[in-house]
Design a protein around this motif. Structure first.
Motif, PDB file in Angstrom:
ATOM      1  N   SER A   1      16.032  47.653  21.817  1.00 15.99           N
ATOM      2  CA  SER A   1      15.232  48.314  20.791  1.00 15.99           C
ATOM      3  C   SER A   1      16.081  48.430  19.526  1.00 15.99           C
ATOM      4  N   ILE A   2      15.538  48.034  18.385  1.00 17.13           N
ATOM      5  CA  ILE A   2      16.264  48.180  17.126  1.00 17.13           C
ATOM      6  C   ILE A   2      15.407  48.983  16.167  1.00 17.13           C
ATOM      7  N   GLN A   3      16.033  49.939  15.513  1.00 12.45           N
ATOM      8  CA  GLN A   3      15.336  50.906  14.662  1.00 12.45           C
ATOM      9  C   GLN A   3      15.339  50.429  13.216  1.00 12.45           C
ATOM     10  N   TYR A   4      14.155  50.303  12.620  1.00  8.50           N
ATOM     11  CA  TYR A   4      14.073  50.036  11.180  1.00  8.50           C
ATOM     12  C   TYR A   4      13.458  51.261  10.517  1.00  8.50           C
ATOM     13  N   ALA A   5      13.582  51.338   9.205  1.00 11.61           N
ATOM     14  CA  ALA A   5      13.034  52.502   8.485  1.00 11.61           C
ATOM     15  C   ALA A   5      11.543  52.656   8.804  1.00 11.61           C
ATOM     16  N   SER A   6      10.873  51.527   9.016  1.00  9.71           N
ATOM     17  CA  SER A   6       9.398  51.558   9.143  1.00  9.71           C
ATOM     18  C   SER A   6       8.951  51.651  10.596  1.00  9.71           C
ATOM     19  N   GLY A   7       9.877  51.624  11.541  1.00 12.35           N
ATOM     20  CA  GLY A   7       9.452  51.654  12.952  1.00 12.35           C
ATOM     21  C   GLY A   7      10.433  50.846  13.777  1.00 12.35           C
ATOM     22  N   ASN A   8      10.282  50.884  15.130  1.00 18.32           N
ATOM     23  CA  ASN A   8      11.278  50.091  15.847  1.00 18.32           C
ATOM     24  C   ASN A   8      10.666  48.922  16.593  1.00 18.32           C
TER      25      ASN A   8
ATOM     26  N   ILE B   1       3.502  47.168  10.546  1.00 21.17           N
ATOM     27  CA  ILE B   1       4.221  47.532   9.311  1.00 21.17           C
ATOM     28  C   ILE B   1       5.708  47.501   9.639  1.00 21.17           C
ATOM     29  N   PRO B   2       6.539  46.697   9.038  1.00 19.99           N
ATOM     30  CA  PRO B   2       6.203  45.789   7.936  1.00 19.99           C
ATOM     31  C   PRO B   2       5.975  44.338   8.371  1.00 19.99           C
ATOM     32  N   PHE B   3       6.045  44.044   9.671  1.00 14.32           N
ATOM     33  CA  PHE B   3       6.203  42.631  10.049  1.00 14.32           C
ATOM     34  C   PHE B   3       4.945  41.781   9.906  1.00 14.32           C
ATOM     35  N   ILE B   4       3.777  42.429   9.692  1.00 18.64           N
ATOM     36  CA  ILE B   4       2.585  41.619   9.418  1.00 18.64           C
ATOM     37  C   ILE B   4       2.760  40.921   8.063  1.00 18.64           C
ATOM     38  N   PHE B   5       3.630  41.484   7.214  1.00 21.36           N
ATOM     39  CA  PHE B   5       3.859  40.898   5.890  1.00 21.36           C
ATOM     40  C   PHE B   5       5.040  39.928   5.889  1.00 21.36           C
ATOM     41  N   ALA B   6       5.687  39.803   7.047  1.00 21.35           N
ATOM     42  CA  ALA B   6       6.876  38.952   7.096  1.00 21.35           C
ATOM     43  C   ALA B   6       6.477  37.490   7.180  1.00 21.35           C
ATOM     44  N   LYS B   7       7.089  36.674   6.333  1.00 24.61           N
ATOM     45  CA  LYS B   7       6.893  35.230   6.434  1.00 24.61           C
ATOM     46  C   LYS B   7       7.855  34.671   7.486  1.00 24.61           C
ATOM     47  N   PHE B   8       8.862  35.462   7.835  1.00 23.13           N
ATOM     48  CA  PHE B   8       9.825  35.015   8.838  1.00 23.13           C
ATOM     49  C   PHE B   8       9.381  35.518  10.206  1.00 23.13           C
ATOM     50  N   ASP B   9       9.874  34.830  11.259  1.00 22.69           N
ATOM     51  CA  ASP B   9       9.495  35.204  12.624  1.00 22.69           C
ATOM     52  C   ASP B   9      10.400  36.308  13.169  1.00 22.69           C
ATOM     53  N   GLY B  10      11.705  36.185  12.841  1.00 20.88           N
ATOM     54  CA  GLY B  10      12.671  37.128  13.404  1.00 20.88           C
ATOM     55  C   GLY B  10      13.865  37.325  12.499  1.00 20.88           C
ATOM     56  N   VAL B  11      14.879  37.981  13.041  1.00 19.71           N
ATOM     57  CA  VAL B  11      16.070  38.336  12.275  1.00 19.71           C
ATOM     58  C   VAL B  11      17.302  37.858  13.020  1.00 19.71           C
TER      59      VAL B  11
ATOM     60  N   PHE C   1      19.980  37.044  23.114  1.00 20.64           N
ATOM     61  CA  PHE C   1      19.126  37.495  22.019  1.00 20.64           C
ATOM     62  C   PHE C   1      17.980  38.303  22.601  1.00 20.64           C
ATOM     63  N   ALA C   2      17.177  38.906  21.741  1.00 19.96           N
ATOM     64  CA  ALA C   2      16.066  39.734  22.218  1.00 19.96           C
ATOM     65  C   ALA C   2      14.735  39.010  22.045  1.00 19.96           C
ATOM     66  N   GLU C   3      13.967  38.988  23.128  1.00 24.17           N
ATOM     67  CA  GLU C   3      12.565  38.553  23.057  1.00 24.17           C
ATOM     68  C   GLU C   3      11.747  39.806  22.773  1.00 24.17           C
ATOM     69  N   VAL C   4      11.113  39.856  21.605  1.00 29.47           N
ATOM     70  CA  VAL C   4      10.415  41.071  21.189  1.00 29.47           C
ATOM     71  C   VAL C   4       8.993  41.086  21.735  1.00 29.47           C
ATOM     72  N   THR C   5       8.642  42.211  22.407  1.00 28.12           N
ATOM     73  CA  THR C   5       7.296  42.357  22.985  1.00 28.12           C
ATOM     74  C   THR C   5       6.504  43.447  22.257  1.00 28.12           C
ATOM     75  N   ALA C   6       7.178  44.178  21.356  1.00 26.62           N
ATOM     76  CA  ALA C   6       6.485  45.207  20.563  1.00 26.62           C
ATOM     77  C   ALA C   6       6.989  45.090  19.129  1.00 26.62           C
ATOM     78  N   LEU C   7       6.131  44.522  18.266  1.00 15.38           N
ATOM     79  CA  LEU C   7       6.531  44.240  16.877  1.00 15.38           C
ATOM     80  C   LEU C   7       5.573  45.004  15.963  1.00 15.38           C
TER      81      LEU C   7
END
Ligand SMILES: CCN(C(=O)c1cnc(C)nc1NCc1ccco1)[C@H]1CCCNC1
Length: 339
Positions: A80-87, A117-127, A108-114
């Motif tokens: 789990s990684i914490q961002y300002a907008s959610g984790n 906000i904000p990732f619907i606006f992300a043009k990138f898939d991951g970090v 690496f992490a396979e993300v199952t909860a994305l």
């Protein structure tokens, strides 16, 4: 792009001067992903094929399918990684990751909860975190550390170029193991990372025009290739915005009257005995929407709680002006004027 170290530079895409990302592959056969090369974090995560359909943001991005990779190694530890907008949550996997033509076996992490906000606006898939190991979650060895331990790089450094010109191709470039002389002029000025283990430096002050207004007793500046804007303590940024006559929008952004842009003061960051000035061209994002011009200011207020904060975060709009070299051998950051 001419680099003297034999690795192939990674071209980056520039989306609206606010998102810069490049392509990596994971697995065999290669599954391609667009990732932000982020000095503000130290883990690699991409959306998972097992992402729950509840998370729309997973389904508008490329997802890693372990069952399709013959080099996949099971792990399953929670992440789990914490961002300002959610984790962002998921589980760990291991597979071959190729960055800049260099293959590494990477956890690496396979993300199952994305969060939308904000990732619907992300043009990138991951970090892809380019930070130091001691900020890596779950103690995972970061990608760049895995590359360094292969001793394929001429120097244990990486450099980031972000273009501001939408017609410029590519929109940016990541060089592993060196710098690209095509993208800077003059000489590099270096400063030590003030807490070994983070891409941050001591800042001596922030001036508006000729006047030193903020961080007068010194403060910390984080050089974050994964942040779109420059952030500072909310109180300082709100004074800065008042000084330039900017008005605050609902979601924390600021705009100025486009007619006043050319008379705006420069903002100068005093780092490592040198002054790094941004003019209004560097910190105003001039967009025409439905025939009218919107001039948004690429500064945001962000209060980071102690002990980390209070800090200023210098993001993409700073890096677009100052080509940046991140030196892991000497624990230093270098800036040169970008061309
Ligand atoms: C990547 C997560 N980040 C963002 O600020 C961020 C969030 N959400 C969206 C949609 N984009 C972001 N960054 C776009 C970008 C690419 C390059 C420059 O800025 C930050 C989180 C803190 C560590 N550093 C990175």
């Amino acid at each position: 792009p001419s680099t003297s170290n034999g690795t192939t530079p990674t071209p980056l895409t520039n989306y609206l001067d606010a998102q810069y990302y490049g392509e990596i592959s994971i697995g065999s056969p290669a599954q391609m992903f667009n990732v932000v090369f982020d000095t503000g974090s130290a883990n690699l995560w991409v959306p998972s094929y097992n992402c729950s359909p509840l998370y729309t943001a997973c389904f508008t991005h490329n997802r890693y399918d372990a069952s399709k990779s013959r080099t996949h190694i099971e792990n399953g530890t929670g992440f789990s990684i914490q961002y300002a907008s959610g984790n962002v949550r998921g589980f760990l996997s291991e597979d071959v990751v190729v960055v800049g033509g260099i293959p590494v076996v990477q956890v690496f992490a396979e993300v199952t909860a994305l969060p939308a906000i904000p990732f619907i606006f992300a043009k990138f898939d991951g970090v892809l975190g380019m930070g130091y190991p001691n900020v890596a979650i779950d103690g995972i060895t970061p990608v760049f550390d895995r590359i360094m331990s292969q001793h394929v790089l001429k120097e244990d450094v990486f450099s980031v170029y972000y273009s501001k010109d939408p017609m410029h191709k590519p929109g940016g470039e990541l060089v592993l193991g060196g710098i690209d002389p095509d993208y800077y002029t003059g000489t590099f000025n270096y400063m030590g990372t003030h807490k070994a283990g983070k891409w941050e430096v001591n800042m001596k002050g922030v001036s508006v025009g000729e006047e030193m207004l903020f961080c007068k007793e010194g403060c910390t500046a984080v050089i974050d290739t994964g942040s779109s804007y420059i952030t500072g303590p909310a109180s300082s940024v709100s004074v800065l915005m008042k000084t330039i006559g900017a008005t605050e929008l609902a979601e924390g952004g600021y705009t100025v009257n486009c007619d006043l842009v050319k008379s705006l003061p420069s903002v100068t960051f005093h780092l490592g005995g040198h002054e790094y000035t941004l003019t209004e061209e560097d910190y105003i994002l001039w967009q025409s929407q439905f025939g009218e011009d919107i001039c948004s200011v690429t500064f945001r207020g962000l209060d980071v709680p102690p002990p980390t904060g209070p800090i200023w975060i210098l993001g993409a709009n700073f890096i677009a002006r100052y080509y940046t070299e991140f030196d892991r051998r000497k624990n230093r950051i270098g800036f040169a004027t970008a061309v």
